[in-house]
Design an enzyme around this catalytic site. Structure first.
Site, mmCIF file in Angstrom:
data_model
loop_
_atom_site.group_PDB
_atom_site.id
_atom_site.type_symbol
_atom_site.label_atom_id
_atom_site.label_comp_id
_atom_site.label_asym_id
_atom_site.label_seq_id
_atom_site.Cartn_x
_atom_site.Cartn_y
_atom_site.Cartn_z
ATOM 1 N N ARG A 194 1.062 -1.180 -0.149
ATOM 2 C CA ARG A 194 -0.205 -0.034 -0.037
ATOM 3 C C ARG A 194 0.864 1.259 -0.040
ATOM 4 O O ARG A 194 1.867 1.181 0.424
ATOM 5 C CB ARG A 194 -0.799 0.068 1.321
ATOM 6 C CG ARG A 194 -2.185 -0.908 1.228
ATOM 7 C CD ARG A 194 -3.206 -0.258 0.252
ATOM 8 N NE ARG A 194 -4.597 -1.161 0.094
ATOM 9 C CZ ARG A 194 -4.338 -2.056 -0.657
ATOM 10 N NH1 ARG A 194 -3.652 -2.366 -1.729
ATOM 11 N NH2 ARG A 194 -5.777 -3.037 -0.794
ATOM 12 N N ASP A 202 3.981 -0.167 -7.236
ATOM 13 C CA ASP A 202 2.836 -0.191 -7.690
ATOM 14 C C ASP A 202 1.641 0.391 -7.243
ATOM 15 O O ASP A 202 0.539 0.401 -7.644
ATOM 16 C CB ASP A 202 2.395 -1.800 -7.837
ATOM 17 C CG ASP A 202 1.128 -2.109 -8.501
ATOM 18 O OD1 ASP A 202 1.084 -1.937 -9.676
ATOM 19 O OD2 ASP A 202 0.169 -2.739 -7.949
ATOM 20 N N GLU A 217 -2.520 7.825 -4.276
ATOM 21 C CA GLU A 217 -2.868 7.395 -5.568
ATOM 22 C C GLU A 217 -4.346 7.516 -5.957
ATOM 23 O O GLU A 217 -4.751 7.623 -7.342
ATOM 24 C CB GLU A 217 -2.549 5.855 -5.736
ATOM 25 C CG GLU A 217 -3.452 4.876 -4.823
ATOM 26 C CD GLU A 217 -3.130 3.579 -5.247
ATOM 27 O OE1 GLU A 217 -2.023 3.191 -4.758
ATOM 28 O OE2 GLU A 217 -4.066 2.519 -5.191
HETATM 29 P P1 NAI Z 1 -2.157 -11.636 4.016
HETATM 30 O O1 NAI Z 1 -3.163 -11.003 5.272
HETATM 31 O O2 NAI Z 1 -2.146 -12.950 3.452
HETATM 32 O O3 NAI Z 1 -0.419 -11.323 4.436
HETATM 33 C C1 NAI Z 1 -0.333 -10.165 5.418
HETATM 34 C C2 NAI Z 1 0.944 -10.642 6.080
HETATM 35 O O4 NAI Z 1 1.597 -9.329 6.591
HETATM 36 C C3 NAI Z 1 0.678 -11.265 7.305
HETATM 37 O O5 NAI Z 1 1.548 -12.729 7.279
HETATM 38 C C4 NAI Z 1 0.842 -10.612 8.394
HETATM 39 O O6 NAI Z 1 1.136 -11.079 9.624
HETATM 40 C C5 NAI Z 1 1.804 -9.463 8.123
HETATM 41 N N1 NAI Z 1 1.984 -8.308 8.718
HETATM 42 C C6 NAI Z 1 0.984 -7.620 9.798
HETATM 43 N N2 NAI Z 1 1.600 -6.564 10.135
HETATM 44 C C7 NAI Z 1 2.743 -6.371 9.895
HETATM 45 C C8 NAI Z 1 4.011 -5.629 10.134
HETATM 46 N N3 NAI Z 1 3.773 -4.713 10.971
HETATM 47 N N4 NAI Z 1 5.161 -5.986 9.495
HETATM 48 C C9 NAI Z 1 5.235 -6.930 8.739
HETATM 49 N N5 NAI Z 1 4.192 -7.654 8.044
HETATM 50 C C10 NAI Z 1 3.025 -7.699 8.915
HETATM 51 O O7 NAI Z 1 -2.163 -10.635 2.852
HETATM 52 P P2 NAI Z 1 -1.652 -10.733 1.378
HETATM 53 O O8 NAI Z 1 -2.608 -11.194 0.509
HETATM 54 O O9 NAI Z 1 -0.168 -11.546 1.288
HETATM 55 O O10 NAI Z 1 -1.528 -9.192 1.132
HETATM 56 C C11 NAI Z 1 -0.569 -8.342 1.424
HETATM 57 C C12 NAI Z 1 -0.976 -6.908 1.167
HETATM 58 O O11 NAI Z 1 -0.656 -6.622 -0.272
HETATM 59 C C13 NAI Z 1 -2.278 -6.530 1.458
HETATM 60 O O12 NAI Z 1 -2.615 -6.280 2.766
HETATM 61 C C14 NAI Z 1 -2.536 -5.442 0.570
HETATM 62 O O13 NAI Z 1 -2.284 -4.082 1.010
HETATM 63 C C15 NAI Z 1 -1.423 -5.748 -0.828
HETATM 64 N N6 NAI Z 1 -2.094 -6.003 -1.833
HETATM 65 C C16 NAI Z 1 -1.798 -5.328 -3.021
HETATM 66 C C17 NAI Z 1 -2.451 -5.428 -4.327
HETATM 67 C C18 NAI Z 1 -1.821 -4.824 -5.386
HETATM 68 O O14 NAI Z 1 -2.670 -5.043 -6.736
HETATM 69 N N7 NAI Z 1 -0.852 -3.904 -5.491
HETATM 70 C C19 NAI Z 1 -3.273 -6.667 -4.506
HETATM 71 C C20 NAI Z 1 -3.563 -7.419 -3.320
HETATM 72 C C21 NAI Z 1 -3.024 -7.182 -2.001
#
Ligand code: NAI
Length: 347
Positions: free
Chosen positions: A236, A260, A265
């Protein structure tokens, strides 16, 4: 299902994927081009549900407005929900999301940014089309043997790590909830963030935007990083303090940035603004750097992901209207699937 859905911030590709999948659901969907915000929320009048996306505003004003019009469900067709005021929503409107649609899409795009920046293929494309076959200035480095730091090892981070291990990279990871079994299976090491900052040649942000992660890549973090580090953000925009990023790029501390997402944005991404001035000075400055590669929140954008997004979103709505348990509900109390244990709705 004879329920009406107000679909905000719709694009031609949304209409196509949702219309295709909706053949099996039968919702009556009205597609609005406008973002959902305080001005447009009243369009939800006479609808049974609302469907919104990443750059829509779902704050207290919008929530109260849609609720006033009788809407009891907002279906986010994305995984992140940092644009939602969960406190304001609780008890008034159900919120569902798409927790996973294709971690492959985002992980693969993350790698595309890394490789393009490293080998400067985005520059080579323009050179060769211009009859310039010089390779001066296009020098890259072997990914093999380099150290990458992955911040956030959820679905996307894990998939990314598996791809990068294929390159023979040394992977350091940070996550407040480390998955040691995964670490053992993939031969990676969880470390504190400071170690990643000090040792990584490439840092990839794959964590959600939260109070803790907002602005985590700031002047202090960048100061600790290796000279010439590559930063990739497909998480994000607000994970990165843009002022600090620009500072790091200007000084040469940051060797390349693949973005990205961008903290402001919402006024630009997903829109064609090519005939207008860019009023956002930070964005305009970022776009002047030869070592910045920006894509407009397209990491998720694959055919498979679009299909899965439509399928899960419509299924979430169906579950709500049929009175079932909402397995993809988010709420401020649980901050994850709501009352999953009890298999009940929170309110
Ligand atoms: P997910 O929920 O499977 O994984 C997120 C991970 O981040 C979890 O393991 C969690 O413990 C960890 N986390 C939480 N707080 C944290 C911190 N302070 N420091 C480091 N890690 C921490 O989510 P997923 O599917 O892997 O997506 C991750 C992020 O990617 C989403 O939250 C979203 O913001 C972003 N995203 C971007 C997209 C794009 O098109 N650019 C599309 C989909 C998601």
């Amino acid at each position: 299902m004879n329920k009406t859905i107000a679909f905000f911030d719709s694009k031609p590709y949304d209409k196509k994927s949702f219309s295709d999948v909706n053949k099996d659901f039968g919702f009556d969907i009205t597609y609005f081009d406008a973002h959902l915000d305080a001005q447009t929320a009243r369009l939800s009048d006479n609808f049974d549900g609302v469907c919104a996306f990443v750059n829509d505003t779902i704050d207290a004003v919008v929530i109260n407005e849609v609720v006033k019009h009788g809407v009891k469900i907002i279906a986010l067709r994305c995984s992140g929900y940092n644009n939602v005021d969960l406190n304001a929503a609780f008890g008034k409107v159900h919120l569902v999301r798409v927790p996973a649609y294709s971690p492959f899409a985002v992980a693969e795009h993350t790698v595309a940014l890394m490789l393009s920046l490293n080998r400067k293929t985005y520059k080579a494309y323009h050179r060769t089309r211009d009859g310039n076959f010089s390779i001066n200035g296009l020098l890259g480095f072997d990914m093999h043997g380099k150290t990458v730091g992955v911040v956030g090892t959820g679905q996307i981070g894990k998939r990314l790590i598996m791809i990068l291990k294929g390159f023979g990279m040394n992977v350091l990871a940070y996550d407040p909830y480390p998955d040691q079994e995964f670490a053992r299976a993939t031969d990676i090491r969880y470390t504190p963030l400071e170690v990643i900052y000090k040792q990584a040649d490439i840092i990839s942000l794959n964590c959600p935007l939260t109070k803790e992660t907002k602005g985590m890549i700031d002047l202090n973090a960048i100061e600790q990083m290796k000279q010439g580090v590559m930063i990739i953000n497909t998480g994000r925009g607000k994970l990165v303090d843009t002022y600090a990023l620009i500072n790091g790029l200007k000084s040469g501390k940051i060797g390349a940035a693949g973005l990205d997402v961008y903290e402001e944005e919402s006024d630009y991404f997903f829109e064609d603004r090519s005939l207008e001035l860019i009023a956002d000075d930070m964005l305009a400055r970022l776009l002047t750097f030869p070592n910045v590669l920006m894509t407009a929140h397209q990491a998720f954008f694959t055919a498979e992901a679009l299909h899965n997004i439509a399928l899960t979103t419509l299924n979430n709505l169906k579950e709500y209207f049929e009175g079932g348990f909402l397995k993809n509900e988010i709420c401020y109390k649980c901050d994850k699937p709501c009352r999953k244990e009890e298999n009940k709705r929170c309110f």
